[in-house]
Design a protein around this motif. Structure first.
Motif, PDB file in Angstrom:
ATOM      1  N   ALA A  55       0.804  -1.226   0.000  1.00 42.15           N
ATOM      2  CA  ALA A  55       0.000   0.000   0.000  1.00 42.15           C
ATOM      3  C   ALA A  55       0.838   1.278   0.000  1.00 42.15           C
ATOM      4  CB  ALA A  55      -0.959  -0.011   1.186  1.00 42.15           C
ATOM      5  N   LYS A  80     -13.256   1.361  -4.872  1.00 41.03           N
ATOM      6  CA  LYS A  80     -12.725   0.747  -3.656  1.00 41.03           C
ATOM      7  C   LYS A  80     -11.201   0.759  -3.650  1.00 41.03           C
ATOM      8  CE  LYS A  80     -13.697  -3.320  -1.007  1.00 41.03           C
ATOM      9  NZ  LYS A  80     -14.202  -4.703  -1.092  1.00 41.03           N
ATOM     10  N   GLN A  81     -10.631   0.336  -4.791  1.00 45.49           N
ATOM     11  CA  GLN A  81      -9.171   0.350  -4.885  1.00 45.49           C
ATOM     12  C   GLN A  81      -8.635   1.782  -4.808  1.00 45.49           C
ATOM     13  OE1 GLN A  81      -8.445  -1.785  -8.544  1.00 45.49           O
ATOM     14  NE2 GLN A  81      -7.875  -3.648  -7.458  1.00 45.49           N
ATOM     15  N   LYS A  84      -8.453   2.944  -1.321  1.00 48.57           N
ATOM     16  CA  LYS A  84      -7.314   2.347  -0.607  1.00 48.57           C
ATOM     17  C   LYS A  84      -6.027   3.103  -0.917  1.00 48.57           C
ATOM     18  CE  LYS A  84      -6.268  -2.101  -0.772  1.00 48.57           C
ATOM     19  NZ  LYS A  84      -6.353  -3.432  -1.425  1.00 48.57           N
ATOM     20  N   GLU A  87      -6.006   6.749   0.634  1.00 47.94           N
ATOM     21  CA  GLU A  87      -5.687   6.710   2.049  1.00 47.94           C
ATOM     22  C   GLU A  87      -4.184   6.868   2.294  1.00 47.94           C
ATOM     23  OE1 GLU A  87      -7.821   3.221   3.595  1.00 47.94           O
ATOM     24  OE2 GLU A  87      -6.520   3.431   5.347  1.00 47.94           O
ATOM     25  N   GLU A  88      -3.384   6.323   1.381  1.00 48.26           N
ATOM     26  CA  GLU A  88      -1.930   6.287   1.594  1.00 48.26           C
ATOM     27  C   GLU A  88      -1.206   7.515   1.058  1.00 48.26           C
ATOM     28  OE1 GLU A  88      -0.098   4.027   3.181  1.00 48.26           O
ATOM     29  OE2 GLU A  88      -1.838   2.798   3.708  1.00 48.26           O
TER      30      GLU A  88
END
Lengths: 449, 449
Positions: A55, A80-81, A84, A87-88
């Protein structure tokens, strides 16, 4: 220059879904280089490759993609991906991206993010783009005064992988008010005094940026004090975030580009030259072009006013562009030199006497030399040797006027609190053009009667 | 803006030789700010104050003085004290200063320096000023692969206070050949695996600068890969030093200033605007001014060639400056936009078709608008409504020519490996001026017979 060295191999690995090799590809290289090797892939292929990275590495590689690709991936891949990944991404880059995404897409992604990231995005979204708040990241190592070297290091070890920069530790009190800083370098050189506290070591005279401060002023501070990062505080000295050196370099690049554009009489684009809407571009150019045009109309009126002279001495007409451009070019040289010297701190307003004295001397040298060439050419076109003297005398005078106003006006505008880069060029051009014509015709009148 | 807040207190402390307070003054503030508070002091006073700081702090405060003061202090203070200070200045800044000192002075100081510093100065003196070698510092944390996290940290703790940057550890073999890097951040986040070795952790795909590489290219790498420092190696990959982010910011500032000067047709000064010798300044300006002047002479020749027309239609003369400046200004706008877009990486040569297409559209909009204004003005000065149409038609054509060549030439020069910032302005100005006159007179001929 797209790097195509690895492309066939990469495509093959994707076709075979070769997990081991793809994972290795994402890990072994410097993330910037990994991104470069992926430049030739389609967006979908690049996205597939990214899924083989862990991630945080994924976000890092992603950050080296061109902005267009970043936005396209965020717009088009599975929400969704994308969430993710988002977020990073470090908070400062993340907010810049999100502000460019479509509203619908943002509405899709936001609910998929953890609550603290959502709040963070909302908070950062409130700051002006070109302010310290708009640049800062909120990932900061905040510690308390009472921690010892040993404890601080342990704490840092826990946080290090989540933080963009760990090269300064910020010491705060319970209200997150900034008390001081300790550099990681100090911390490490104090390893043989593991019981010393941060409070004992910290420097309490910290250079800070106010959250509303303009990015140019922030960049200047970072440059002047050679900082790796500058803390951003609110009016009550509460630590809100930091701005790191790489963002400062971006600001400097932006400011310089804008200055160069202003000097050429274009309102700063604020967008990519290739992407800005043509109508906006025309507006940003047309504004100053029109102002310059009106200045030139005055020159036309002046020349019309002197039409008796230009008709009587027809040979003078051929030199009009020469005289105007000699004045204009020397004026824009002076203006640019003064503007860049002020921008880079070499020149302060108090030096104005020195500047003007030097410009007069330089203009005498330049004017003298060009007048000499002009004289030679004039002898070929003018009816007499005496008449041809009009040209060198005019050139000398016009170049002196050009240098004089070219140097004076930027300092005057600076003094008045106006932007010298923006204002000088049109005014110098306007003044020098008209004065050039007036000087020319009046010298001709005086000498030729 | 000299900061005078502390001056009376500082002078009082000096008069009383108040050791305790002066030592505190040198320690408590950020060294950059300490230097600012000393700006109002005379050189001798500043030097006295410096003697109360510890050796490394003294060098740090000194580094924030203006360059003039630094040189004056090194020239005039006691050789022994100067040598003590010079020893502590980071190698990259030190060599820059020494190269500006008088030869006699250098000969006095050198024997007072430790042998390794003398060698270091001699070695760094061999590199070109604007190359990676000329920028690098030799204070680097070099470690071997077999060290564990724990050992590396201990080693770093020993070296930290002597090194300018400890944010990357460079892993080298016995020949000092660069094997990889480990960031201090990685090291700290691995504290819970104290037995891991640097060899296991290091990134072996390191972005490096060759010692002979041009500073601009080095700065680009640091910017592209967001580095805090870049290692400098020789052709056999031996690690010679590093270049830190603050030096990169200086390079960027230098390059941008030079670009802005080139765009205004001044050869880059390479020296402070206020200090450069007036003869040098005249030369650097005169060179391009003369080239532009010869271009303008061609315009004069062209106009002379058309003297029948300008005599027959006297009213056309008044519009000559207007037409030339409209073409010149739109051309310099296009040129500057293309140059800055190329410099900041927004635009690659392969995009040339897009650029030209966009410029044509923009020039139609700009030209159309200015032609309209020009038409209104022309109706007031021209003998008939029909005749006044010459002006808008010419303006439209000239502005299109200006934008076309303004955008094309920088890309052409870039393609030919020439500096677009330097070459474009004179050529665009020359081409547009002459074409402007040719277009103007021929449209007039066609329409007015």
């Amino acid at each position: 220059m797209v790097n195509t060295l690895f492309l066939p191999e990469l495509r093959e690995m994707l076709a075979e879904n070769n997990r081991a090799e793809l994972e290795e590809f994402c890990v072994t290289l410097n993330p910037g280089r990994t991104a470069e090797f992926m430049e030739g892939l389609s967006n979908d292929e690049a996205w597939q490759v990214l899924q083989f990275a862990e991630a945080d590495r994924r976000a890092e590689i992603f950050s080296y993609f061109e902005e267009d690709r970043q936005l396209e991936l965020l717009e088009l891949q599975s929400a969704k991906q994308v969430a993710k990944l988002v977020e990073e991404i470090p908070p400062d880059d993340r907010i810049d991206l999100i502000q460019q995404l479509g509203d619908e897409r943002v509405a899709e992604i936001m609910p998929l993010l953890p609550i603290e990231d959502r709040r963070n995005i909302q908070r950062l979204g409130c700051y002006e783009d070109e302010s310290a708040g708009g640049l800062m990241t909120t990932d900061v190592a905040m510690l308390t005064e009472s921690l010892t070297v040993r404890q601080a290091l342990d704490e840092l070890a826990k946080q290090a992988s989540d933080l963009e920069t760990i090269y300064y530790l910020y010491v705060v009190d319970n209200d997150r008010s900034l008390r001081g800083i300790v550099s990681t370098r100090q911390l490490i050189s104090s390893l043989n005094h593991p019981e010393r506290t941060l409070g004992e070591m910290m420097e309490s005279d910290v250079v800070v940026a106010l959250v509303t401060e303009d990015q140019e002023s922030v960049a200047e501070k970072v440059e002047r004090y050679n900082l790796l990062a500058i803390p951003v505080v609110d009016s009550r000295h509460k630590l809100l975030g930091i701005i790191t050196h790489d963002d400062v370099i971006d600001v400097l690049r932006e400011e310089y580009t804008e200055d160069a554009q202003r000097i050429a009489a274009v309102a700063p684009l604020e967008e990519n030259y290739l992407q800005i809407a043509l109508f906006t571009l025309s507006w940003k150019r047309g504004l100053w072009l029109t102002i310059l045009f009106f200045a030139a109309i005055l020159t036309a009126v002046a020349l019309e006013h002197y039409h008796q002279e230009t008709e009587k001495y027809g040979w003078l007409v051929a030199f009009i562009p020469l005289i105007i451009s000699a004045g204009g070019n020397s004026g824009s040289q002076s203006a640019t030199l003064v503007i860049t010297a002020m921008t880079s701190g070499q020149l302060a307003l108090k030096d104005w006497r020195t500047v003007m004295r030097r410009e007069v001397i330089v203009s005498l040298m330049l004017g003298g030399f060009l007048a000499l060439i002009g004289f030679i050419v004039a002898t070929l076109l003018a009816p007499s040797l005496y008449a041809s003297l009009v040209i060198p005398l005019t050139l000398l005078a016009v170049i002196m006027v050009g240098c004089f106003f070219g140097a004076l006006l930027p300092m005057m505008f600076q003094r008045l609190g106006l932007d010298p880069a923006m204002m000088s060029n049109p005014f110098v051009a306007g003044i020098v053009d008209i004065l050039g014509i007036v000087i020319y015709i009046n010298i001709a009148r005086l000498m030729l009667g």
